[in-house]
Write an enzyme that holds these catalytic residues in place. Structure first.
Site, mmCIF file in Angstrom:
data_model
loop_
_atom_site.group_PDB
_atom_site.id
_atom_site.type_symbol
_atom_site.label_atom_id
_atom_site.label_comp_id
_atom_site.label_asym_id
_atom_site.label_seq_id
_atom_site.Cartn_x
_atom_site.Cartn_y
_atom_site.Cartn_z
ATOM 1 N N ARG A 236 35.417 36.932 49.757
ATOM 2 C CA ARG A 236 36.050 35.622 49.917
ATOM 3 C C ARG A 236 34.998 34.674 50.479
ATOM 4 O O ARG A 236 34.128 35.074 51.248
ATOM 5 C CB ARG A 236 37.256 35.693 50.866
ATOM 6 C CG ARG A 236 38.470 36.407 50.287
ATOM 7 C CD ARG A 236 39.085 35.621 49.138
ATOM 8 N NE ARG A 236 40.309 36.234 48.630
ATOM 9 C CZ ARG A 236 40.366 37.088 47.629
ATOM 10 N NH1 ARG A 236 39.223 37.474 47.044
ATOM 11 N NH2 ARG A 236 41.518 37.575 47.213
ATOM 12 N N GLU A 265 36.599 26.270 48.012
ATOM 13 C CA GLU A 265 36.809 26.744 46.641
ATOM 14 C C GLU A 265 38.025 26.037 46.062
ATOM 15 O O GLU A 265 39.084 26.041 46.700
ATOM 16 C CB GLU A 265 37.022 28.259 46.647
ATOM 17 C CG GLU A 265 37.086 28.871 45.259
ATOM 18 C CD GLU A 265 37.170 30.388 45.288
ATOM 19 O OE1 GLU A 265 38.106 30.922 44.655
ATOM 20 O OE2 GLU A 265 36.317 31.039 45.938
ATOM 21 N N HIS A 284 34.975 32.396 40.545
ATOM 22 C CA HIS A 284 35.920 33.421 40.985
ATOM 23 C C HIS A 284 36.398 34.230 39.776
ATOM 24 O O HIS A 284 37.593 34.459 39.577
ATOM 25 C CB HIS A 284 37.114 32.784 41.706
ATOM 26 C CG HIS A 284 37.745 33.701 42.712
ATOM 27 N ND1 HIS A 284 38.220 33.272 43.927
ATOM 28 C CD2 HIS A 284 37.975 35.030 42.687
ATOM 29 C CE1 HIS A 284 38.731 34.292 44.608
ATOM 30 N NE2 HIS A 284 38.589 35.376 43.867
#
Length: 322
Positions: A236, A265, A284
């Site tokens: 993450r 993000e 991602h």
């Protein structure tokens, strides 16, 4: 044996794959059960009233309000932080997740990034775009040290796929006494971690985001890493301090970074990380696999069969501690 359990599938899909494929995968594994796909918000609220086993990516509060009979919620993501966990715990609902579904594809993604930086394929691509036939120096992965932070399904898949490359591996996990597939296993003790970082050529982050891992890699860690090291983050974004990462890359404290996750993000279009030549960014995307629903259905169907046999709603595969 208890009565056979039917399954309700909620409407949200993932990775651009139609959720109908998930329902079909469950039906093929549970031919004697009714697998219902609630395709609209109204259908979700209606169908969940009598459903004891529910599976889906998300569980909105207004849908949970109607879940009068739910005993199990099988989350179709590995992470469950987005769920109303307090309410589920209060209701005594068992929650499972999709841990392990991403292992093969994310392991391949990490190894691909390692090899890309080892052989500097990104530099080759740049020279190809310029029609430039000019040699450049590369590296060897052999005899390198790869440190993997997080030895869950993803971390283990990374280590498994590194076998045969002749690398030394260090694993970092919350409970080092459990051991692992790496040559060495350590915990998050700061001194132990920095000792490992000082010997690391490729640092792979594949851990969950917790209070322990938030901001784990920052200024001190980047200074400790060898200047020829590469960071690969498929965990993450907030596991890494973005400002410190930017400084480390711009100041040549490390050789480069491969980022599948960022903080913030999505990464803003004007963020300087986009334009650094020693950074590879994917949106991602490491978690994508065309086999996502098939692997997830294996887990959920196995749990449904266990419930049918035992009549119990606990001790399930991938059960999450609430």
């Amino acid at each position: 044996m208890s009565d056979q359990h039917d399954v309700l599938v909620l409407r949200k899909g993932t990775h651009g794959i139609p959720v109908e494929q998930y329902a079909d995968a469950l039906r093929s594994r549970l031919p004697d059960r009714e697998v219902t796909l609630a395709r609209t918000p109204a259908a979700e609220r209606e169908k969940i009233e009598d459903a004891r086993i529910v599976t889906g990516m998300v569980l909105d509060d207004d849908v949970l309000d109607h879940a009068e009979s739910m005993e199990v919620f099988a989350c179709a993501y590995a992470g469950v932080g987005h769920l109303p966990l307090d309410r589920l715990r209060e209701r005594g609902v068992t929650v499972t997740n999709a841990s392990g579904v991403h292992g093969p594809n994310m392991g391949e993604h990490v190894v691909g990034n390692v090899l890309s930086f080892t052989r500097r394929f990104h530099e080759g691509f740049r020279r190809q775009r310029r029609n430039e036939w000019r040699h450049y120096q590369t590296h060897e992965l052999h005899d390198s040290t790869v440190t993997v932070v997080g030895l869950g399904a993803i971390g283990q898949a990374v280590v498994e796929r590194l076998q045969g490359f002749g690398v030394d591996t260090i694993g970092v996990r919350h409970t080092p006494e459990k051991g692992g597939p790496t040559d060495e296993v350590i915990g998050f003790d700061e001194d132990d971690l920095h000792d490992a970082l000082g010997r690391t050529d490729y640092l792979v982050l594949s851990c969950p985001l917790t209070d322990e891992t938030r901001g784990l890699i920052g200024h001190d860690e980047f200074v400790t890493l060898p200047t020829d090291s590469v960071l690969i983050n498929v965990a993450r974004g907030p596991v890494v301090d973005t400002d410190d990462l930017l400084t480390a890359l711009q100041s040549n404290w490390i050789r480069g970074a491969a980022l599948d996750v960022t903080d913030p993000e999505p990464l803003p279009a004007d963020h300087p990380l986009w334009n650094l030549g020693n950074v590879q960014i994917t949106p991602h995307n490491a978690g994508y696999t065309p086999n996502y629903y098939e692997r997830l259905a294996d887990i959920v169907a196995g749990n449904v069969r266990q419930i049918d046999e035992t009549g119990e709603y606990d001790d399930l595969e991938n059960e999450v501690s609430l």
